[in-house]
Structure formats: C-alpha cells, structure tokens
Design a protein around this motif. Structure first.
Motif, PDB file in Angstrom:
ATOM      1  N   ARG A   1       0.844  -1.191   0.000  1.00  0.00           N
ATOM      2  CA  ARG A   1       0.000   0.000   0.000  1.00  0.00           C
ATOM      3  C   ARG A   1       0.875   1.234   0.000  1.00  0.00           C
ATOM      4  NH1 ARG A   1      -2.182   3.489   3.640  1.00  0.00           N
ATOM      5  NH2 ARG A   1      -1.209   2.433   5.397  1.00  0.00           N
ATOM      6  N   CYS A   2       0.370   2.298  -0.586  1.00  0.00           N
ATOM      7  CA  CYS A   2       1.113   3.564  -0.556  1.00  0.00           C
ATOM      8  C   CYS A   2       0.133   4.727  -0.485  1.00  0.00           C
ATOM      9  CB  CYS A   2       2.024   3.689  -1.774  1.00  0.00           C
ATOM     10  SG  CYS A   2       1.155   3.603  -3.342  1.00  0.00           S
ATOM     11  N   PHE A   3       0.626   5.849  -0.021  1.00  0.00           N
ATOM     12  CA  PHE A   3      -0.143   7.096  -0.004  1.00  0.00           C
ATOM     13  C   PHE A   3       0.730   8.199  -0.581  1.00  0.00           C
ATOM     14  CE2 PHE A   3      -1.125  11.210   1.879  1.00  0.00           C
ATOM     15  CZ  PHE A   3      -2.461  11.340   1.536  1.00  0.00           C
ATOM     16  N   PRO A   4       0.213   8.919  -1.564  1.00  0.00           N
ATOM     17  CA  PRO A   4      -1.111   8.786  -2.163  1.00  0.00           C
ATOM     18  C   PRO A   4      -1.201   7.544  -3.044  1.00  0.00           C
ATOM     19  CG  PRO A   4       0.181  10.326  -3.435  1.00  0.00           C
ATOM     20  CD  PRO A   4       1.023   9.963  -2.232  1.00  0.00           C
ATOM     21  N   ASP A   5      -2.380   7.255  -3.559  1.00  0.00           N
ATOM     22  CA  ASP A   5      -2.507   6.180  -4.533  1.00  0.00           C
ATOM     23  C   ASP A   5      -1.705   6.537  -5.777  1.00  0.00           C
ATOM     24  OD1 ASP A   5      -4.192   4.762  -2.857  1.00  0.00           O
ATOM     25  OD2 ASP A   5      -6.006   5.670  -3.704  1.00  0.00           O
ATOM     26  N   SER A   6      -1.157   5.516  -6.420  1.00  0.00           N
ATOM     27  CA  SER A   6      -0.402   5.782  -7.627  1.00  0.00           C
ATOM     28  C   SER A   6      -1.307   6.426  -8.675  1.00  0.00           C
ATOM     29  CB  SER A   6       0.195   4.479  -8.175  1.00  0.00           C
ATOM     30  OG  SER A   6       1.253   4.757  -9.053  1.00  0.00           O
ATOM     31  N   ASN A   7      -0.731   7.397  -9.403  1.00  0.00           N
ATOM     32  CA  ASN A   7      -1.415   8.161 -10.453  1.00  0.00           C
ATOM     33  C   ASN A   7      -2.416   9.168  -9.898  1.00  0.00           C
ATOM     34  OD1 ASN A   7      -0.058   6.925 -12.655  1.00  0.00           O
ATOM     35  ND2 ASN A   7      -1.407   5.133 -12.439  1.00  0.00           N
ATOM     36  N   SER A   8      -2.247   9.538  -8.619  1.00  0.00           N
ATOM     37  CA  SER A   8      -3.081  10.594  -8.054  1.00  0.00           C
ATOM     38  C   SER A   8      -2.713  11.946  -8.671  1.00  0.00           C
ATOM     39  CB  SER A   8      -2.891  10.669  -6.535  1.00  0.00           C
ATOM     40  OG  SER A   8      -3.358   9.502  -5.906  1.00  0.00           O
ATOM     41  N   ILE A   9      -3.701  12.851  -8.730  1.00  0.00           N
ATOM     42  CA  ILE A   9      -3.460  14.203  -9.240  1.00  0.00           C
ATOM     43  C   ILE A   9      -3.807  15.221  -8.158  1.00  0.00           C
ATOM     44  CG2 ILE A   9      -3.814  13.547 -11.648  1.00  0.00           C
ATOM     45  CD1 ILE A   9      -6.637  14.728 -11.457  1.00  0.00           C
ATOM     46  N   ASP A  10      -3.390  16.468  -8.380  1.00  0.00           N
ATOM     47  CA  ASP A  10      -3.642  17.579  -7.448  1.00  0.00           C
ATOM     48  C   ASP A  10      -3.218  17.232  -6.026  1.00  0.00           C
ATOM     49  OD1 ASP A  10      -4.748  19.364  -9.358  1.00  0.00           O
ATOM     50  OD2 ASP A  10      -6.637  18.251  -9.292  1.00  0.00           O
ATOM     51  N   PHE A  11      -2.094  16.562  -5.899  1.00  0.00           N
ATOM     52  CA  PHE A  11      -1.607  16.166  -4.576  1.00  0.00           C
ATOM     53  C   PHE A  11      -0.982  17.375  -3.893  1.00  0.00           C
ATOM     54  CE2 PHE A  11       1.691  14.128  -1.838  1.00  0.00           C
ATOM     55  CZ  PHE A  11       0.819  13.467  -0.991  1.00  0.00           C
ATOM     56  N   LYS A  12      -1.456  17.724  -2.689  1.00  0.00           N
ATOM     57  CA  LYS A  12      -1.018  18.942  -2.004  1.00  0.00           C
ATOM     58  C   LYS A  12      -0.264  18.668  -0.706  1.00  0.00           C
ATOM     59  CE  LYS A  12      -3.212  21.219  -5.183  1.00  0.00           C
ATOM     60  NZ  LYS A  12      -2.421  21.813  -6.316  1.00  0.00           N
ATOM     61  N   LYS A  13      -0.156  17.419  -0.291  1.00  0.00           N
ATOM     62  CA  LYS A  13       0.520  17.105   0.964  1.00  0.00           C
ATOM     63  C   LYS A  13       2.039  17.223   0.809  1.00  0.00           C
ATOM     64  CE  LYS A  13      -3.393  15.895   2.958  1.00  0.00           C
ATOM     65  NZ  LYS A  13      -3.995  16.680   4.059  1.00  0.00           N
ATOM     66  N   ASP A  14       2.718  17.207   1.953  1.00  0.00           N
ATOM     67  CA  ASP A  14       4.181  17.261   1.932  1.00  0.00           C
ATOM     68  C   ASP A  14       4.794  15.943   2.412  1.00  0.00           C
ATOM     69  OD1 ASP A  14       3.556  17.333   4.598  1.00  0.00           O
ATOM     70  OD2 ASP A  14       4.816  19.088   5.077  1.00  0.00           O
ATOM     71  N   TYR A  15       4.011  14.875   2.366  1.00  0.00           N
ATOM     72  CA  TYR A  15       4.530  13.583   2.811  1.00  0.00           C
ATOM     73  C   TYR A  15       3.913  12.466   1.960  1.00  0.00           C
ATOM     74  CZ  TYR A  15       0.062  12.686   5.150  1.00  0.00           C
ATOM     75  OH  TYR A  15      -1.269  12.471   5.409  1.00  0.00           O
ATOM     76  N   VAL A  16       4.605  11.320   1.941  1.00  0.00           N
ATOM     77  CA  VAL A  16       4.087  10.110   1.306  1.00  0.00           C
ATOM     78  C   VAL A  16       4.288   8.962   2.282  1.00  0.00           C
ATOM     79  CG1 VAL A  16       4.599  10.925  -1.030  1.00  0.00           C
ATOM     80  CG2 VAL A  16       6.271   9.509   0.186  1.00  0.00           C
ATOM     81  N   GLU A  17       3.643   7.819   2.006  1.00  0.00           N
ATOM     82  CA  GLU A  17       3.745   6.676   2.912  1.00  0.00           C
ATOM     83  C   GLU A  17       3.813   5.376   2.116  1.00  0.00           C
ATOM     84  OE1 GLU A  17       1.239   4.546   6.569  1.00  0.00           O
ATOM     85  OE2 GLU A  17       0.625   6.503   5.776  1.00  0.00           O
ATOM     86  N   PHE A  18       4.656   4.458   2.581  1.00  0.00           N
ATOM     87  CA  PHE A  18       4.735   3.112   2.010  1.00  0.00           C
ATOM     88  C   PHE A  18       4.496   2.084   3.109  1.00  0.00           C
ATOM     89  CE2 PHE A  18       7.474   5.612  -0.788  1.00  0.00           C
ATOM     90  CZ  PHE A  18       6.998   5.242  -2.041  1.00  0.00           C
ATOM     91  N   ARG A  19       3.742   1.034   2.786  1.00  0.00           N
ATOM     92  CA  ARG A  19       3.564  -0.073   3.723  1.00  0.00           C
ATOM     93  C   ARG A  19       4.059  -1.349   3.042  1.00  0.00           C
ATOM     94  NH1 ARG A  19       1.214  -1.541   8.387  1.00  0.00           N
ATOM     95  NH2 ARG A  19       0.443  -3.677   8.593  1.00  0.00           N
ATOM     96  N   PHE A  20       4.905  -2.116   3.749  1.00  0.00           N
ATOM     97  CA  PHE A  20       5.495  -3.341   3.219  1.00  0.00           C
ATOM     98  C   PHE A  20       4.761  -4.575   3.729  1.00  0.00           C
ATOM     99  CE2 PHE A  20       8.847  -0.271   2.711  1.00  0.00           C
ATOM    100  CZ  PHE A  20       9.460  -0.642   1.518  1.00  0.00           C
ATOM    101  N   SER A  21       4.958  -5.657   3.029  1.00  0.00           N
ATOM    102  CA  SER A  21       4.355  -6.936   3.438  1.00  0.00           C
ATOM    103  C   SER A  21       5.090  -7.562   4.611  1.00  0.00           C
ATOM    104  CB  SER A  21       4.366  -7.911   2.255  1.00  0.00           C
ATOM    105  OG  SER A  21       5.704  -8.148   1.824  1.00  0.00           O
TER     106      SER A  21
END
Length: 560
Positions: free
Chosen positions: A40-60
């Motif tokens: 899982r990741c944030f934002p979703d891949s291919n998101s538009i108008d992204f305004k946050k200053d952070y991203v997130e990854f979750r591993f298995s």
C-alpha cells in the motif's frame, strides 16, 4: 505488597514488555525466501492535485530501514531534506520543502530493500507516480539489461543533448533494474531522452568511467503527448576505458632482454618491432630490437630482444610509439630509462602455451586452430617450412601458418579434417633458437583428435521483422560452455542455418552489424556513439545430439 516485592514485580513486567517489543525471527519451520513487497502507498499511484508534503509506504514484511533509505530514488529531484518516520511495517516520508506545483513525481523503491530477518531482497522495483497538478505525464520507457546478476544496476534517463556529460550531470529520472534485468520509467514528461544503465557502486548518480560498468543505448527516445510508450531498449554492460597506456619502466632481465612495463595492459595485437627503439644516448646511437613478443610476461608487460649488450655506465632509453590499450586509447610517444643488466642467457626457449592443449579431443573438423607459444623470441619464419601435419595414415595435411609475434605462431588446416581422427603436428625444436644461440635438439610432437561428426547437431529457422539494410547477424551462444559460440547471416527470406554445432542449451540473439566488423558494438557515452541494436529470442533452444532443431521462428521487429 511489600516494597521489595513491588520492585521485583515491576522489573519482571518491564523484562516481559521489552521481550514483546523486540522483533525476533520465528523459530523453526522452512527457511524464509519470500521477498518483501509494497502492499500500500499514499497517495494512490497516479493521483493528481496532490497537495501534501509527505508520502507513505507499507510493506508486506518488516524491512531493514537503512536499506530502504539507500533504495529510494526520486525523480525529478527535490529540494530540502527528508524525514523518515517508521511505524511497524510502514514508513512516512516528510519532505522539508514539499513538492513543486504542476509536476509529475516518481518515487522509486529499488531492489536493494531487504527484509529485516532473512535479508531477502525485493524482487522488483516499485514506482509511485503522482502529480501536484491536474494531469499526470504519461511517458513510459521500458528496457532490459542482459547480465547474469543485474541487481544493483541503475537506469538513468537524461534529456538528450550534444553537451551531455554523464560524469558531471545527474539524471532527470532514475529507476532500478530488477533481478530479471528489466526496468521501467513512468510519468515521463514529453522530451527526447538518452537512457544509460550504470552499475553505480557509489550511489552518487554519476558515471565514473574507470570504476563503473555501463550500458549505452542504441538510440535516443522521444516521448510526446501522442506517443507515450517506448519499449525495446536492450543493453550489455561494459567497462569504459578512457585512460591512455603509458610506458612506465624498462628493465633488462639479462644482457639480451628488455622487459617493458606499461601502466595498463596493452593491445599486443598492435605491438611489434616497429613500436620500439632503444637509444644509447652516451654513444649517440639508436637500435631496433630483433624480437618483440609477449612470452610469459605479466599482462602489463612486453618483452624485447636486443642484438647487443649495453654498458652499465651508458644512459640507455626505451622509446615506445603508438601503443594502444584494448579500448583503443593510444599514446603517440613515450620514453623510459633502461636499467641495464650484464647477466648471460643460458636457457633454451621453452614451449609455454598450447591452445588447445596437447592430446585435446573433440576438435572441430572445419575450424580447427592450434596456437604454439614460447617464452623467448626466435626466427619464426625460418621454422615454418619445418612444421608438418599428418593423419593416422601418415598422409600430409596442408596447413596455414600465421606468425602471432616473435615467440608464437598458429597452425590451421587448409582443408576440412576427417571425423573422429587423430592428427599429429611436428617440428624440430633445434630451429627454435634464441638470440644467445640456445635451443633444444629434439623433435616436438603434438596430437589432437577431431570430433565425431555424427555427435553434432544443428539449428535451423527463419528470421522475420528485420531490416536487411542493417546487416542482421545471428549469434547462437551456449549456456553451458562459453567457447561454443556460432555466428551466421540470414539468407534469402531470412532463412538461417547453424550446422555442426555441439549439443546443448543455447540462447539466440540478433544484432544489426552496421559497421560489419562481426561483433555487437557496445557504443560510447561521450562523445555519444550509440550501441548497435540487438535482441534475444525469449526461449532457450535445446539442441540434442544427432538431431537438428528445425522451424525456429525468431521475430526481431522490436528492434526499431
């Protein structure tokens, strides 16, 4: 409860809690060979108008934090620092200065990420693509690196230009090659790109010619609003050498021999008597060596035989002209002071190289080739008339003798040999006489046995989708023996035939031999010289003994 018991109870609880908090590998069971992956990741891949200053990854799985930091690549580059905040199997990355507006970003997590316990690497890189504006750039470039162990190789995409210098300029986009050799760039803006693959051991996104392996593209790739996908970039990794060889030493090992030392391995196929002169400045004389050869010298050395000794009191110099290395770098003129030696030479020349070795078996019937090399120079041309080749019935076989240098020569039969037959090559050792007059008074005998023609096999098929103006060339390469490589050209309507090959498993590839030199040229990064295009057939060919493989279909239309 007494105070002492309260303290003991609290300590016991702390120990239990600490044990629960520690990550420990489960005991027993099968060895963990499952690679970690991003679920899982944030934002979703291919998101538009992204305004946050952070991203997130979750591993298995739990992953090694340092390996994740080293494997994270961001395109285009960002300003400011990154902060990593971990919670279990998830990591949140905060960007100090955020993202620029109206940009498509690619965050690639490479295959250097390993899980915490078993140290399994990610099987494939992962790219998160998002845009800070209303649209996402859709450009995609895919390629393949043909290397036994491609893990750790990086793919770098640059805006193509005549002034591009990848030793100084960092790439616009970064991706990592997967364990199967594949790579992919997503979210590329419309432009013309030049994509290199680099074994970047320093992880500094720069190419270091003497330290990094590199793959050069066969062409630049243009991504436009209407043409967003390019596939078919294929690479071989190679070492780029840009340093010229230098003459660094000249030492006499005895009164007749000068050992020339170079800064790197010279191309001995381009060395000979004409490349060297010996200058006795005390007497004001210049001498040419009488013999020049490789012998048993080290890779960076070369041996010269002189006609007369030099006094220890004289100033003697070795002059080397037009010395090239194997990459084609050359030095016009170089000098080294000669360390003289008055020691005598009493050793007869010794045979030190036999290729193939004496009594070799399974030698080819129509391409047999024998090399004989000695440790001292002699008059090779005077020996040629004394070399003879015969079969088991003592019939003489016509041969072609080629001088390699002043201590080595090759023997090639001038006709096709008989199947499963013993052949003999003889010559007198007493004609192998060095400058000091040393030789051995005996007759040398070399034997080899040809292959059984019935044990050979063949591969036949048809090449399609090729451009006949680019001189398509087919190469059949053994997966089991590096010596078994066969080359042919397709005939009429693309029909090709590999005859009399050794049984085994093979890979088949085709390349456009534009300069018709018989090899797939790997190109050069700067000034940019594109590599010759090539592609591999996906399937492995199994060629059994005595049974030819037919109807092989090889479509190379992907070579654009």
């Amino acid at each position: 409860m007494k105070p002492t018991k309260i303290v003991l109870f609290i300590c016991s609880c702390l120990i239990i809690l600490q044990g629960c908090a520690n990550q420990q590998a489960p005991s027993g069971g099968d060895v963990d060979r499952i690679p970690p992956r991003i679920v899982r990741c944030f934002p979703d891949s291919n998101s538009i108008d992204f305004k946050k200053d952070y991203v997130e990854f979750r591993f298995s799985k739990y992953v090694d934090k340092r390996s994740f930091r080293d494997a994270l690549f961001i395109s285009p580059t960002i300003d400011g620092e990154m902060d990593f905040s971990w919670s279990g199997k998830s990591v949140e990355i905060t960007f100090e200065k955020g993202f620029k507006p109206n940009r498509t970003y690619n965050l690639t997590v490479g295959t250097d990420v390993v899980d915490y316990f078993a140290k399994n690497r990610m099987a494939k890189s992962y790219t998160l693509t998002f845009s800070t504006g209303p649209t996402i750039d859709k450009g995609v470039i895919e390629g393949m690196v043909y290397e036994d162990k491609p893990s750790g190789v990086m793919a770098y995409a640059y805006i193509a230009s005549d002034t591009l210098d990848i030793t100084k300029h960092k790439p616009e986009y970064v991706s990592q090659v997967g364990e199967k050799g594949d790579f992919r760039f997503n979210g590329l803006a419309p432009a013309t790109y030049r994509v290199f693959v680099v074994k970047d051991d320093f992880k500094d996104f720069l190419f270091h010619p003497e330290k990094n392996l590199i793959g050069v593209p066969s062409r630049d790739v243009t991504i436009s609003a209407t043409d967003t996908l390019y596939t078919g970039l294929h690479y071989f990794l190679t070492q780029i050498d840009t340093v010229k060889p230098r003459l660094v030493s000249a030492n006499m090992t005895d009164r007749f021999h000068v050992l020339a030392g170079f800064s790197e391995e010279p191309d001995v196929t381009r060395l000979g008597l004409d490349n060297f002169s010996i200058i006795d400045s005390t007497r004001g004389k210049t001498f040419k060596p009488v013999y020049a050869f490789k012998g048993k010298a080290k890779p960076t050395e070369y041996v010269l035989t002189v006609s007369e000794p030099f006094s220890d009191s004289n100033k003697v110099y070795l002059k080397a002209e037009h010395v090239f290395d194997k990459a084609g770098n050359g030095t016009a003129v170089d000098f080294a002071s000669v360390l003289t030696n008055q020691k005598g030479d009493t050793s007869a020349p010794q045979l030190i190289r036999l290729d193939p070795p004496n009594r070799a078996i399974d030698q080819p019937l129509d391409t047999a080739h024998m090399v004989f090399g000695f440790d001292d120079g002699f008059a090779v041309d005077s020996l040629k008339s004394s070399i003879a080749m015969t079969d088991t019935t003592k019939n003489t076989v016509p041969i072609k003798i080629v001088k390699i240098d002043d201590a080595a020569f090759s023997v090639t039969p001038a006709q096709k040999l008989k199947s499963n037959t013993i052949y003999k090559i003889t010559f007198p050792f007493n004609k192998v006489r060095d400058k000091a007059g040393n030789s051995i008074d005996s007759l040398y005998e070399y034997r080899f046995t040809t292959a059984n023609d019935l044990d050979n096999t063949g591969v036949h098929g048809k090449l399609t989708g090729f451009d006949e103006t680019k001189n398509p060339t087919l190469v059949l390469s053994s997966l089991e023996n590096a010596h078994f490589v066969y080359i042919t050209l397709p005939g009429r309507e693309g029909v090709f035939n590999f005859d009399k090959i050794k049984p085994g498993k093979y890979k088949l590839y085709c390349f456009y031999d534009i300069n018709k030199n018989g090899v797939c040229d790997v190109g050069f990064p700067a000034p940019f010289k594109p590599a010759e295009q090539f592609t591999f057939m996906a399937d492995t060919i199994s060629a059994p003994a005595r049974w030819a493989v037919t109807d092989v279909a090889f479509d190379v239309s992907g070579m654009k």
